[in-house]
Design an enzyme around this catalytic site. Sequence first.
Site, PDB file in Angstrom:
ATOM      1  N   LYS A  95       0.803  -1.236   0.000  1.00 28.08           N
ATOM      2  CA  LYS A  95       0.000   0.000   0.000  1.00 28.08           C
ATOM      3  C   LYS A  95       0.830   1.278   0.000  1.00 28.08           C
ATOM      4  O   LYS A  95       0.441   2.308   0.536  1.00 28.08           O
ATOM      5  CB  LYS A  95      -0.966   0.019   1.208  1.00 28.08           C
ATOM      6  CG  LYS A  95      -1.842  -1.189   1.276  1.00 28.08           C
ATOM      7  CD  LYS A  95      -2.729  -1.293   0.057  1.00 28.08           C
ATOM      8  CE  LYS A  95      -2.997  -2.745  -0.285  1.00 28.08           C
ATOM      9  NZ  LYS A  95      -3.373  -2.911  -1.686  1.00 28.08           N
ATOM     10  N   THR A  99       1.712  -0.632  -7.197  1.00 29.87           N
ATOM     11  CA  THR A  99       1.053  -0.752  -8.501  1.00 29.87           C
ATOM     12  C   THR A  99       1.574   0.319  -9.451  1.00 29.87           C
ATOM     13  O   THR A  99       1.864   0.056 -10.626  1.00 29.87           O
ATOM     14  CB  THR A  99      -0.480  -0.586  -8.324  1.00 29.87           C
ATOM     15  OG1 THR A  99      -0.907  -1.460  -7.274  1.00 29.87           O
ATOM     16  CG2 THR A  99      -1.225  -0.895  -9.587  1.00 29.87           C
ATOM     17  N   TRP A 100       1.706   1.530  -8.927  1.00 30.32           N
ATOM     18  CA  TRP A 100       2.182   2.660  -9.744  1.00 30.32           C
ATOM     19  C   TRP A 100       3.628   2.423 -10.185  1.00 30.32           C
ATOM     20  O   TRP A 100       3.967   2.585 -11.363  1.00 30.32           O
ATOM     21  CB  TRP A 100       2.066   3.937  -8.909  1.00 30.32           C
ATOM     22  CG  TRP A 100       2.213   5.214  -9.668  1.00 30.32           C
ATOM     23  CD1 TRP A 100       2.237   5.367 -11.033  1.00 30.32           C
ATOM     24  CD2 TRP A 100       2.334   6.517  -9.108  1.00 30.32           C
ATOM     25  NE1 TRP A 100       2.366   6.695 -11.348  1.00 30.32           N
ATOM     26  CE2 TRP A 100       2.425   7.417 -10.194  1.00 30.32           C
ATOM     27  CE3 TRP A 100       2.364   7.014  -7.809  1.00 30.32           C
ATOM     28  CZ2 TRP A 100       2.563   8.798  -9.997  1.00 30.32           C
ATOM     29  CZ3 TRP A 100       2.486   8.380  -7.612  1.00 30.32           C
ATOM     30  CH2 TRP A 100       2.588   9.258  -8.691  1.00 30.32           C
ATOM     31  N   HIS A 159       7.208  -7.733  -1.869  1.00 28.66           N
ATOM     32  CA  HIS A 159       7.015  -6.968  -0.637  1.00 28.66           C
ATOM     33  C   HIS A 159       8.002  -7.438   0.429  1.00 28.66           C
ATOM     34  O   HIS A 159       7.979  -6.934   1.548  1.00 28.66           O
ATOM     35  CB  HIS A 159       5.597  -7.163  -0.088  1.00 28.66           C
ATOM     36  CG  HIS A 159       4.521  -6.417  -0.831  1.00 28.66           C
ATOM     37  ND1 HIS A 159       4.700  -5.140  -1.301  1.00 28.66           N
ATOM     38  CD2 HIS A 159       3.243  -6.765  -1.149  1.00 28.66           C
ATOM     39  CE1 HIS A 159       3.571  -4.744  -1.895  1.00 28.66           C
ATOM     40  NE2 HIS A 159       2.692  -5.711  -1.823  1.00 28.66           N
ATOM     41  N   ARG A 180       6.081   5.229   1.519  1.00 28.96           N
ATOM     42  CA  ARG A 180       4.970   6.201   1.594  1.00 28.96           C
ATOM     43  C   ARG A 180       4.752   6.582   3.049  1.00 28.96           C
ATOM     44  O   ARG A 180       5.034   5.776   3.948  1.00 28.96           O
ATOM     45  CB  ARG A 180       3.710   5.516   1.042  1.00 28.96           C
ATOM     46  CG  ARG A 180       2.501   6.387   0.930  1.00 28.96           C
ATOM     47  CD  ARG A 180       1.317   5.593   0.406  1.00 28.96           C
ATOM     48  NE  ARG A 180       0.247   6.495   0.004  1.00 28.96           N
ATOM     49  CZ  ARG A 180      -0.956   6.111  -0.387  1.00 28.96           C
ATOM     50  NH1 ARG A 180      -1.257   4.833  -0.451  1.00 28.96           N
ATOM     51  NH2 ARG A 180      -1.875   6.991  -0.727  1.00 28.96           N
ATOM     52  N   SER A 188      -4.799   3.354   3.459  1.00 31.94           N
ATOM     53  CA  SER A 188      -4.949   2.558   2.240  1.00 31.94           C
ATOM     54  C   SER A 188      -5.114   1.079   2.590  1.00 31.94           C
ATOM     55  O   SER A 188      -5.967   0.383   2.016  1.00 31.94           O
ATOM     56  CB  SER A 188      -3.718   2.784   1.342  1.00 31.94           C
ATOM     57  OG  SER A 188      -3.877   2.133   0.119  1.00 31.94           O
TER      58      SER A 188
HETATM   59  P1  PAP Z   1      -0.305  -3.248  -3.193  1.00 31.13           P
HETATM   60  O1  PAP Z   1       0.691  -3.253  -2.086  1.00 31.13           O
HETATM   61  O2  PAP Z   1      -1.520  -4.086  -2.902  1.00 31.13           O
HETATM   62  O3  PAP Z   1       0.281  -3.536  -4.528  1.00 31.13           O
HETATM   63  P2  PAP Z   1      -0.131  -0.457  -3.688  1.00 31.13           P
HETATM   64  O4  PAP Z   1      -0.215  -0.303  -5.156  1.00 31.13           O
HETATM   65  O5  PAP Z   1       1.220  -0.409  -3.065  1.00 31.13           O
HETATM   66  O6  PAP Z   1      -0.899  -1.764  -3.246  1.00 31.13           O
HETATM   67  O7  PAP Z   1      -0.980   0.669  -2.980  1.00 31.13           O
HETATM   68  C1  PAP Z   1      -2.248   1.055  -3.413  1.00 31.13           C
HETATM   69  C2  PAP Z   1      -2.283   2.572  -3.296  1.00 31.13           C
HETATM   70  O8  PAP Z   1      -1.595   3.154  -4.406  1.00 31.13           O
HETATM   71  C3  PAP Z   1      -3.695   3.088  -3.307  1.00 31.13           C
HETATM   72  O9  PAP Z   1      -3.687   4.215  -2.449  1.00 31.13           O
HETATM   73  P3  PAP Z   1      -5.019   4.801  -1.764  1.00 31.13           P
HETATM   74  O10 PAP Z   1      -5.731   3.663  -1.126  1.00 31.13           O
HETATM   75  O11 PAP Z   1      -4.517   5.803  -0.766  1.00 31.13           O
HETATM   76  O12 PAP Z   1      -5.792   5.433  -2.855  1.00 31.13           O
HETATM   77  C4  PAP Z   1      -3.853   3.472  -4.768  1.00 31.13           C
HETATM   78  O13 PAP Z   1      -4.868   4.413  -5.023  1.00 31.13           O
HETATM   79  C5  PAP Z   1      -2.492   4.028  -5.095  1.00 31.13           C
HETATM   80  N1  PAP Z   1      -2.212   3.996  -6.536  1.00 31.13           N
HETATM   81  C6  PAP Z   1      -2.408   2.967  -7.390  1.00 31.13           C
HETATM   82  N2  PAP Z   1      -2.058   3.326  -8.628  1.00 31.13           N
HETATM   83  C7  PAP Z   1      -1.656   4.608  -8.573  1.00 31.13           C
HETATM   84  C8  PAP Z   1      -1.189   5.542  -9.544  1.00 31.13           C
HETATM   85  N3  PAP Z   1      -1.088   5.226 -10.827  1.00 31.13           N
HETATM   86  N4  PAP Z   1      -0.845   6.779  -9.115  1.00 31.13           N
HETATM   87  C9  PAP Z   1      -0.948   7.132  -7.820  1.00 31.13           C
HETATM   88  N5  PAP Z   1      -1.385   6.287  -6.853  1.00 31.13           N
HETATM   89  C10 PAP Z   1      -1.732   5.039  -7.221  1.00 31.13           C
END
Ligand code: PAP
Length: 345
Positions: A95, A99-100, A159, A180, A188
């Site tokens: 979190k 993904t980004w 992770h 983060r 998140s």
């Molecule tokens: P994971 O550990 O399950 O892979 P991860 O991608 O690290 O999750 O975290 C998800 C967060 O990244 C979400 O944050 P939020 O709940 O505060 O909204 C998600 O919205 C955010 N996120 C995913 N893709 C993007 C992106 N392209 N740009 C900015 N933030 C993103």
Amino acid sequence: MPTLSSMATPEQGPVPFVDTLLAGTNLVPSPRQQREEEHADLVATLPSALEANGLKKLCLYQGFWIRDIHVPAAIALQRRFEPRPDDVIVASFPKSGTTWLNALTFATMARRAYPPAGADHPLRRLNPHQCLPFLEGLFQGGREAELEALPSPRLMNTHMPLPIMVPSAVPGCRVVYVCRDPKDMAVSAWHFLRRLRPDLDFAVVFESVCDGTMAFGPVWDHVLGYWRASMAMPDKVLFLRYEELLRDPAEKVRKLARFLGTPFSAAEDEAGTVDDIVQLCSFEHLKGLEANKTGCLDPLLPVPRDALFRNGASGDWVNHMTPEMASRLDKIVADKMRGTGITFQ
Ligand code: PAP
């Protein structure tokens, strides 16, 4: 149907991982029961706790709280993962922008084979997680042969904390890490875990972050492990912050490309390639794609993919925690990070 060897050359960058699975290999996973029994005695001796949503068991392994099913995966990773010099691993605490960063790194590395503005770019039809194999998932599932069969350069995701990846991965290959603000990470994580247990109280997740028992935690030790490695081996470990990525994604994509040894050329600058990558991987664009609106993350993790694209901003913690909670977590983190210069502004 393409074969694995026909799918990529080093100049073209990584191939989307799910496409390699569809390319039809006969790689048979090792029997699950045998793998789990192999380390059952060890797992039984480890301190244990329940994950915040009460659904999964965590074990304290080498200083980190990881899911019990990931302990055999961690051991297998440590024993058998053989990095190649041109491997790249995207690492993160959950979190925190995984993904980004998966999307940005894939798009940057694969930009010759897949121009980011192209209509047939894999990120327009696949969730970013489908483009990269998840290391602990493969090692947990006895699917190491799929990793071996991948053409170079391989791009992978984990992770796992750095001390668990060492000595197998670093400095044998390159690692890109994103962290983060733990307050936003906690929010998140709560929203994500609620998709499996809707009545989950935010305070429970918050406490698990503060006491270090969130899966893959403590978060500060996770961050510090990669940060120290980035200081000691800046050519091997790139340390990024989600908040900085939000502030200036184009600048960070340029930094990423330089780190990967493939800086943008004058012609690419002229063509606007960096902006195309930023746009392709932007929250708004990815969130709107069919591949990210439908389906589940994994058959073993029945969470809809849209859970990965909730808010995509920093500072949402103000809507979820009291000022006392925020300053308590800030203080814990500041104490652990003292002397490093790491902040989450
Ligand atoms: P994971 O550990 O399950 O892979 P991860 O991608 O690290 O999750 O975290 C998800 C967060 O990244 C979400 O944050 P939020 O709940 O505060 O909204 C998600 O919205 C955010 N996120 C995913 N893709 C993007 C992106 N392209 N740009 C900015 N933030 C993103």
